[in-house]
Write a protein that holds these residues in place. Structure first.
Motif, mmCIF file in Angstrom:
data_model
loop_
_atom_site.group_PDB
_atom_site.id
_atom_site.type_symbol
_atom_site.label_atom_id
_atom_site.label_comp_id
_atom_site.label_asym_id
_atom_site.label_seq_id
_atom_site.Cartn_x
_atom_site.Cartn_y
_atom_site.Cartn_z
ATOM 1 N N GLU A 98 10.701 26.031 57.081
ATOM 2 C CA GLU A 98 10.438 26.949 58.193
ATOM 3 C C GLU A 98 11.559 27.952 58.405
ATOM 4 O O GLU A 98 11.327 29.058 58.916
ATOM 5 N N ASN A 99 12.785 27.593 58.032
ATOM 6 C CA ASN A 99 13.924 28.497 58.211
ATOM 7 C C ASN A 99 14.479 28.951 56.872
ATOM 8 O O ASN A 99 15.688 29.062 56.683
ATOM 9 N N ALA A 134 8.185 32.771 53.588
ATOM 10 C CA ALA A 134 7.025 31.881 53.673
ATOM 11 C C ALA A 134 5.748 32.563 53.199
ATOM 12 O O ALA A 134 4.801 31.895 52.762
ATOM 13 N N PRO A 137 4.188 23.497 56.177
ATOM 14 C CA PRO A 137 5.529 23.842 56.652
ATOM 15 C C PRO A 137 6.347 22.587 56.943
ATOM 16 O O PRO A 137 5.809 21.569 57.393
ATOM 17 N N PRO A 148 10.498 21.348 58.414
ATOM 18 C CA PRO A 148 11.723 21.850 59.052
ATOM 19 C C PRO A 148 12.848 22.014 58.035
ATOM 20 O O PRO A 148 12.852 21.383 56.980
#
Length: 249
Positions: free
Chosen positions: A191-192, A198, A219, A221
């Motif tokens: 996600e980051n 993405a 997705p 983390p």
């Protein structure tokens, strides 16, 4: 555990290492393909912890090295190596009784692109690898993979790495140019992630599903490298997807 190395070519980067779990083991093999934007600064040391972890969960793991830009790689050498490196599972299977009816590839970043390419290489236009593979693949887990090379080229990702790899014509290796594949593709994306947008996974999954394929965006983390931290939650998701694909094959 000490992996066993198999050479599939004469070069110093043409090899794979087999990580064997203790018996009994789950049927099948997981091929691990590392990333690094296809550049020689990154090597199979990135995949070794994942292969070790998979073996610890009962899966025979094949950590694949290949020529990269800066050490003889590019088009078509990198792709020839990935194809030959996966096919080199045949002698390893003969040595250790591996089940090659169930082979899943898990690839990170550029390795995600190579994994999807390898899973359906016969479907890609202008393929450089000739006849069909000796080892069939039954599924792919892409970890923040570069799955839309045309768009990655437009964005100039990683100092124009796609153009450096393939030149102006990316269709010969662009996963988006060969949807749908005949096997499931799980596009796991951090996600980051600041290294691979993405949209690389989203656009691939959307196109694959629209074409009638089986693909899913998942997705997780963390950042780009969370996906290859064997102690992290992002990798745990990927591992369970690999185990599930092998169990269902």
């Amino acid at each position: 555990m000490t992996p066993q190395r198999y050479a599939y070519g004469p070069g110093p980067d043409q090899w794979a290492e087999l990580y064997l779990p203790k018996l009994p083991r789950q049927a099948g093999v997981a091929v691990v393909v590392h990333g690094g934007y296809w550049r020689s600064a990154y090597d199979a040391g990135l995949g070794a912890p994942l292969a070790h972890d998979l073996a610890g969960h009962g899966v025979a793991a094949w950590n694949l090295e290949y020529r990269r830009m800066g050490n003889g790689g590019g088009w078509p050498e990198t792709f020839l190596d990935v194809a030959a490196g996966i096919d080199a599972l045949v002698p390893a299977a003969a040595d250790h009784g591996l089940d090659l009816a169930r082979v899943v590839i898990v690839g990170h970043s550029a390795g995600g692109q190579l994994a999807v390419w390898a899973a359906g290489r016969a479907a890609f236009p202008a393929t450089a690898v000739g006849a069909g593979p000796a080892v069939a693949v039954c599924g792919v887990v892409s970890q923040s993979g570069l799955l839309n090379l045309a768009r990655a080229q437009e964005l100039g990702l990683s100092n124009n790495a796609v153009t450096a790899l393939l030149g102006p014509d990316v269709s010969r290796a662009d996963p988006l140019a060969a949807v749908p594949l005949p096997v499931p593709v799980y596009a796991v994306h951090a996600e980051n992630d600041d290294d691979v947008p993405a949209s690389q996974s989203h656009s691939y999954v959307d196109a694959a599903v629209a074409a009638g394929g089986k693909a899913e965006f998942i997705p997780v983390p963390g950042d780009h490298f969370s996906l290859i931290d064997p102690a992290g939650n992002a990798w745990a998701v990927c591992r369970e997807l690999v185990l599930g694909l092998l169990a269902r094959a």
